[in-house]
Design an enzyme around this catalytic site. Structure first.
Site, PDB file in Angstrom:
ATOM      1  N   TYR A  43       0.750  16.300  -0.272  1.00 37.96           N
ATOM      2  CA  TYR A  43       1.028  15.006   0.380  1.00 37.96           C
ATOM      3  C   TYR A  43      -0.012  14.712   1.476  1.00 37.96           C
ATOM      4  CZ  TYR A  43       4.049  11.573   2.837  1.00 37.96           C
ATOM      5  OH  TYR A  43       4.583  10.456   3.442  1.00 37.96           O
TER       6      TYR A  43
ATOM      7  N   LYS B 245      -2.419  11.551   1.379  1.00 36.95           N
ATOM      8  CA  LYS B 245      -2.256  10.531   2.419  1.00 36.95           C
ATOM      9  C   LYS B 245      -3.544  10.304   3.204  1.00 36.95           C
ATOM     10  CE  LYS B 245       1.843   8.732   2.228  1.00 36.95           C
ATOM     11  NZ  LYS B 245       1.930   7.396   1.567  1.00 36.95           N
TER      12      LYS B 245
HETATM   13  P1  NAD Z   1      11.532   5.689  -0.336  1.00 32.14           P
HETATM   14  O1  NAD Z   1      11.702   6.838  -1.271  1.00 32.14           O
HETATM   15  O2  NAD Z   1      12.742   5.004   0.165  1.00 32.14           O
HETATM   16  O3  NAD Z   1      10.589   4.583  -0.978  1.00 32.14           O
HETATM   17  C1  NAD Z   1       9.549   4.877  -1.881  1.00 32.14           C
HETATM   18  C2  NAD Z   1       9.733   3.993  -3.095  1.00 32.14           C
HETATM   19  O4  NAD Z   1       8.614   4.186  -3.971  1.00 32.14           O
HETATM   20  C3  NAD Z   1      10.990   4.347  -3.897  1.00 32.14           C
HETATM   21  O5  NAD Z   1      11.805   3.199  -4.054  1.00 32.14           O
HETATM   22  C4  NAD Z   1      10.435   4.857  -5.225  1.00 32.14           C
HETATM   23  O6  NAD Z   1      11.253   4.541  -6.352  1.00 32.14           O
HETATM   24  C5  NAD Z   1       9.089   4.165  -5.289  1.00 32.14           C
HETATM   25  N1  NAD Z   1       8.153   4.867  -6.163  1.00 32.14           N
HETATM   26  C6  NAD Z   1       7.941   6.197  -6.239  1.00 32.14           C
HETATM   27  N2  NAD Z   1       7.013   6.465  -7.161  1.00 32.14           N
HETATM   28  C7  NAD Z   1       6.618   5.273  -7.669  1.00 32.14           C
HETATM   29  C8  NAD Z   1       5.663   4.903  -8.650  1.00 32.14           C
HETATM   30  N3  NAD Z   1       4.946   5.825  -9.304  1.00 32.14           N
HETATM   31  N4  NAD Z   1       5.486   3.606  -8.925  1.00 32.14           N
HETATM   32  C9  NAD Z   1       6.233   2.654  -8.283  1.00 32.14           C
HETATM   33  N5  NAD Z   1       7.168   2.956  -7.355  1.00 32.14           N
HETATM   34  C10 NAD Z   1       7.347   4.255  -7.047  1.00 32.14           C
HETATM   35  O7  NAD Z   1      10.658   6.243   0.879  1.00 32.14           O
HETATM   36  P2  NAD Z   1      10.036   5.530   2.181  1.00 32.14           P
HETATM   37  O8  NAD Z   1      10.270   6.452   3.306  1.00 32.14           O
HETATM   38  O9  NAD Z   1      10.445   4.126   2.295  1.00 32.14           O
HETATM   39  O10 NAD Z   1       8.473   5.654   1.847  1.00 32.14           O
HETATM   40  C11 NAD Z   1       7.602   4.560   1.730  1.00 32.14           C
HETATM   41  C12 NAD Z   1       6.187   5.028   2.024  1.00 32.14           C
HETATM   42  O11 NAD Z   1       6.072   5.391   3.394  1.00 32.14           O
HETATM   43  C13 NAD Z   1       5.740   6.242   1.221  1.00 32.14           C
HETATM   44  O12 NAD Z   1       4.390   6.087   0.854  1.00 32.14           O
HETATM   45  C14 NAD Z   1       5.876   7.371   2.202  1.00 32.14           C
HETATM   46  O13 NAD Z   1       5.032   8.458   1.899  1.00 32.14           O
HETATM   47  C15 NAD Z   1       5.480   6.673   3.486  1.00 32.14           C
HETATM   48  N6  NAD Z   1       5.941   7.330   4.702  1.00 32.14           N
HETATM   49  C16 NAD Z   1       7.243   7.269   5.055  1.00 32.14           C
HETATM   50  C17 NAD Z   1       7.646   7.883   6.224  1.00 32.14           C
HETATM   51  C18 NAD Z   1       9.063   7.793   6.716  1.00 32.14           C
HETATM   52  O14 NAD Z   1       9.316   8.238   7.848  1.00 32.14           O
HETATM   53  N7  NAD Z   1       9.981   7.234   5.930  1.00 32.14           N
HETATM   54  C19 NAD Z   1       6.726   8.597   7.009  1.00 32.14           C
HETATM   55  C20 NAD Z   1       5.412   8.634   6.622  1.00 32.14           C
HETATM   56  C21 NAD Z   1       5.026   7.989   5.453  1.00 32.14           C
END
Ligand code: NAD
Length: 304
Positions: free
Chosen positions: A163, A167
């Site tokens: 990851y 990232k």
């Molecule tokens: P989440 O799991 O709620 O949302 C991610 C979404 O992406 C899901 O709905 C999933 O079905 C979709 N997805 C996964 N693989 C896919 C694909 N191949 N094609 C299309 N859709 C796909 O998680 P989140 O926390 O909302 O994450 C959103 C982004 O933010 C991610 O990139 C995550 O790495 C990043 N992020 C989140 C946090 C946090 O604190 N939540 C921190 C750092 C980074």
């Protein structure tokens, strides 16, 4: 100041079936954007797929009077996602690369498959959707792209080698696209968000999660997507109402005189100067980064 709006703009939000993506999609749609709600609908580990996640958010947007269509392709197939935008709305102005999965495991135990799927979804996916939208944005001389990185990538985190690499790869991609897009009014920025979602619900205490709403991340994302925002190549940490910009910092360093050999002992002797940030600079591009080296080459008498 009048409310900033996205009337007439078409946005693709990947992974918009839940978490941060859903919030970004709702925010843009509420301000008049036509939104492609992309979501593969699989598990947080990247297994399976379903139309229900994207469909639900499209219904939510429509119920609030907004315009949206669902797309269920994996972000690895950016062309199909951009085609959905073209079929439904005729163009694409905004891409929010947000889709993501986790395969957390220590490096010692990580398999090639754990590595590959995370690169495919995060890094290849961000490239694929941006790449498919790029010619359209160049042609119209307008585009806004937001990438999603993570504090884990920026600072490093135990158990997330796959990851972290993906990232920070996304940040490298954003930096290059920002340079290539600058002259075409295509601006590319990156966020490192923190928010309660299914990706964080198992690793953070409930009391903390309660105050980490995805809705506190989306206003920054929306601003970065707006035509009045001229920011590009930016990196922002955002969560719970906190928004801050990050940049590179370099020490003044030490230049050994040109033409005179130096060795490991010399490096050890000058280590204090090499690592001393008291007179640091903040290079923003490769020209600025190379400046001290080029200056040393053109002024051989410098250094000591
Ligand atoms: P989440 O799991 O709620 O949302 C991610 C979404 O992406 C899901 O709905 C999933 O079905 C979709 N997805 C996964 N693989 C896919 C694909 N191949 N094609 C299309 N859709 C796909 O998680 P989140 O926390 O909302 O994450 C959103 C982004 O933010 C991610 O990139 C995550 O790495 C990043 N992020 C989140 C946090 C946090 O604190 N939540 C921190 C750092 C980074």
């Amino acid at each position: 100041m009048a409310e900033l709006r996205f009337d007439g703009r078409v946005a693709i939000v990947t992974g918009a079936g839940g978490g941060l993506g859903r919030s970004h999609a709702l925010t843009l749609a509420a301000r008049g954007a036509k939104v492609v709600v992309n979501d593969l609908g699989g598990s947080a580990h990247g297994d399976g797929q379903s139309a229900s996640a994207a469909d639900k958010v499209v219904e939510e947007i429509r119920a609030l009077g907004g315009e949206a269509v669902a797309n269920y392709d994996s972000v690895e197939n950016g062309q199909a996602i951009v085609q959905s935008a073209l079929d439904a709305f005729g163009t694409v102005d905004i891409v929010i690369n947000n889709a993501g999965i986790l395969r957390d495991v220590s490096f010692q135990k990580m398999t090639q498959a754990d590595w590959d799927i995370v690169q495919r979804v995060h890094l290849n996916g961000s490239m694929s959707v941006s790449h498919a939208a790029w010619p359209i944005m160049r042609e119209k001389g307008y585009g806004r792209i937001v990438m999603t990185t993570s504090a884990a990538g920026i600072y490093g985190n135990f158990g997330q080698a796959n990851y972290c690499a993906a990232k920070l790869g996304i940040l490298g991609l954003a930096h290059c696209l920002a340079e290539e897009g600058r002259g075409k009014n295509i601006f590319v920025n990156t966020i490192a968000p923190i928010a309660a979602s299914r990706l964080t619900e198992t690793i953070m205490p409930p009391a903390l999660l309660e105050n980490l709403k995805p809705e506190a991340v989306s206003p920054l994302v929306a601003w970065l997507c707006h035509e009045e925002c001229e920011e590009t190549k930016g990196l922002f940490e955002v969560g719970a109402g906190f928004i801050a910009k990050l940049r590179w910092e370099r020490t003044a360093g030490h230049a050994f005189p040109l033409g005179r050999a130096f060795n490991m002992d010399d490096v050890a002797r000058k280590w204090g100067a090499v690592t001393d940030f008291s007179e640091s600079t903040h290079p923003t591009n490769t020209n600025e980064a190379l400046a001290p080296i080029l200056s040393a080459v053109s002024n051989p008498s410098l250094g000591g």
